[in-house]
Design a protein around this motif. Structure first.
Motif, PDB file in Angstrom:
ATOM      1  N   ARG A   4      42.833 -12.387  38.735  1.00  0.00           N
ATOM      2  CA  ARG A   4      42.575 -13.730  38.233  1.00  0.00           C
ATOM      3  C   ARG A   4      41.171 -13.766  37.646  1.00  0.00           C
ATOM      4  N   GLU A   5      41.052 -14.380  36.482  1.00  0.00           N
ATOM      5  CA  GLU A   5      39.746 -14.454  35.833  1.00  0.00           C
ATOM      6  C   GLU A   5      39.376 -15.893  35.518  1.00  0.00           C
ATOM      7  N   THR A   6      38.095 -16.111  35.476  1.00  0.00           N
ATOM      8  CA  THR A   6      37.591 -17.436  35.151  1.00  0.00           C
ATOM      9  C   THR A   6      37.703 -17.669  33.651  1.00  0.00           C
ATOM     10  N   VAL A   7      38.162 -18.844  33.284  1.00  0.00           N
ATOM     11  CA  VAL A   7      38.253 -19.223  31.875  1.00  0.00           C
ATOM     12  C   VAL A   7      37.091 -20.138  31.500  1.00  0.00           C
ATOM     13  N   ALA A   8      36.944 -21.213  32.264  1.00  0.00           N
ATOM     14  CA  ALA A   8      35.906 -22.196  31.960  1.00  0.00           C
ATOM     15  C   ALA A   8      35.707 -23.093  33.164  1.00  0.00           C
ATOM     16  N   HIS A   9      34.542 -23.739  33.188  1.00  0.00           N
ATOM     17  CA  HIS A   9      34.382 -24.792  34.176  1.00  0.00           C
ATOM     18  C   HIS A   9      33.545 -25.908  33.602  1.00  0.00           C
ATOM     19  N   ILE A  10      33.610 -27.044  34.272  1.00  0.00           N
ATOM     20  CA  ILE A  10      32.932 -28.237  33.792  1.00  0.00           C
ATOM     21  C   ILE A  10      32.327 -28.954  34.983  1.00  0.00           C
ATOM     22  N   THR A  11      31.122 -29.447  34.788  1.00  0.00           N
ATOM     23  CA  THR A  11      30.425 -30.102  35.878  1.00  0.00           C
ATOM     24  C   THR A  11      31.013 -31.483  36.175  1.00  0.00           C
ATOM     25  N   ARG A  12      30.522 -32.088  37.222  1.00  0.00           N
ATOM     26  CA  ARG A  12      31.102 -33.350  37.694  1.00  0.00           C
ATOM     27  C   ARG A  12      31.063 -34.436  36.624  1.00  0.00           C
ATOM     28  N   SER A  13      29.962 -34.500  35.909  1.00  0.00           N
ATOM     29  CA  SER A  13      29.812 -35.544  34.887  1.00  0.00           C
ATOM     30  C   SER A  13      30.541 -35.199  33.593  1.00  0.00           C
ATOM     31  N   GLY A  14      30.835 -33.921  33.426  1.00  0.00           N
ATOM     32  CA  GLY A  14      31.441 -33.470  32.181  1.00  0.00           C
ATOM     33  C   GLY A  14      30.430 -33.086  31.114  1.00  0.00           C
ATOM     34  N   LEU A  15      29.152 -33.193  31.448  1.00  0.00           N
ATOM     35  CA  LEU A  15      28.125 -32.954  30.437  1.00  0.00           C
ATOM     36  C   LEU A  15      27.856 -31.474  30.209  1.00  0.00           C
ATOM     37  N   ASN A  16      28.169 -30.663  31.195  1.00  0.00           N
ATOM     38  CA  ASN A  16      27.894 -29.231  31.077  1.00  0.00           C
ATOM     39  C   ASN A  16      29.154 -28.418  31.299  1.00  0.00           C
ATOM     40  N   THR A  17      29.295 -27.404  30.461  1.00  0.00           N
ATOM     41  CA  THR A  17      30.464 -26.529  30.547  1.00  0.00           C
ATOM     42  C   THR A  17      30.025 -25.064  30.434  1.00  0.00           C
ATOM     43  N   HIS A  18      30.840 -24.194  30.974  1.00  0.00           N
ATOM     44  CA  HIS A  18      30.645 -22.756  30.824  1.00  0.00           C
ATOM     45  C   HIS A  18      31.983 -22.144  30.442  1.00  0.00           C
ATOM     46  N   TYR A  19      31.905 -21.091  29.646  1.00  0.00           N
ATOM     47  CA  TYR A  19      33.122 -20.395  29.214  1.00  0.00           C
ATOM     48  C   TYR A  19      32.935 -18.891  29.345  1.00  0.00           C
ATOM     49  N   THR A  20      34.032 -18.225  29.610  1.00  0.00           N
ATOM     50  CA  THR A  20      34.027 -16.782  29.461  1.00  0.00           C
ATOM     51  C   THR A  20      33.738 -16.471  27.999  1.00  0.00           C
ATOM     52  N   ASN A  21      32.828 -15.543  27.761  1.00  0.00           N
ATOM     53  CA  ASN A  21      32.335 -15.296  26.399  1.00  0.00           C
ATOM     54  C   ASN A  21      33.455 -15.064  25.388  1.00  0.00           C
ATOM     55  N   SER A  22      34.456 -14.318  25.781  1.00  0.00           N
ATOM     56  CA  SER A  22      35.505 -13.954  24.835  1.00  0.00           C
ATOM     57  C   SER A  22      36.354 -15.145  24.405  1.00  0.00           C
ATOM     58  N   LEU A  23      36.234 -16.264  25.118  1.00  0.00           N
ATOM     59  CA  LEU A  23      37.060 -17.421  24.808  1.00  0.00           C
ATOM     60  C   LEU A  23      36.284 -18.538  24.122  1.00  0.00           C
ATOM     61  N   LYS A  24      34.984 -18.381  24.033  1.00  0.00           N
ATOM     62  CA  LYS A  24      34.179 -19.410  23.381  1.00  0.00           C
ATOM     63  C   LYS A  24      34.642 -19.607  21.947  1.00  0.00           C
ATOM     64  N   GLY A  25      34.706 -20.866  21.572  1.00  0.00           N
ATOM     65  CA  GLY A  25      35.115 -21.184  20.210  1.00  0.00           C
ATOM     66  C   GLY A  25      36.601 -21.426  20.063  1.00  0.00           C
TER      67      GLY A  25
END
Length: 124
Positions: free
Chosen positions: A44-65
């Motif tokens: 299992r791999e991480t795709v993305a996550h989003i903070t509680r407010s929704g203001l900050n996100t992170h993505y696995t590099n290969s999926l950005k965009g």
């Protein structure tokens, strides 16, 4: 917290899907939310996550965009918009909830509640 993922399906390469994950209860906004995926025979791999407010996100590099995570706290729902899908995106996609964020990519053990998964199949 119970999480219900939906929106998966069969799509041709280059197509789009939007996954949804709806949480029960009134504490949804307390959780960091993530999307993960697991292809057959792979971890299992991480795709993305989003903070509680929704203001900050992170993505696995290969999926950005191509992938975008968002959330609507009023609807207790987190979304994953997936565009320009590729056959290698084929996997079961899971949503999950965490109460903390230590580093990116986050250890899967930080996510305490998991949805049941929704299958995404991309044909070539």
């Amino acid at each position: 917290v119970q999480l219900q993922a939906s929106g998966g399906g069969l799509v041709q390469a280059g197509g789009s899907l939007r996954l949804s994950c709806t949480a029960s209860g009134r504490t949804f906004r307390s959780y960091i939310m993530g999307w993960f995926r697991q292809a057959p025979g792979k971890e299992r791999e991480t795709v993305a996550h989003i903070t509680r407010s929704g203001l900050n996100t992170h993505y696995t590099n290969s999926l950005k965009g191509r992938f975008t995570i968002s959330r609507d706290n009023a609807k207790n729902t987190v979304y994953l918009q997936m565009n320009n899908l590729k056959p290698e995106d084929t996997a079961v996609y899971y949503c999950a909830a965490s109460i903390k964020f230590s580093s990116w990519p986050p250890p899967l053990t930080e996510y305490v509640y998991w949805g049941q998964g929704t299958q995404v199949t991309v044909s070539s």
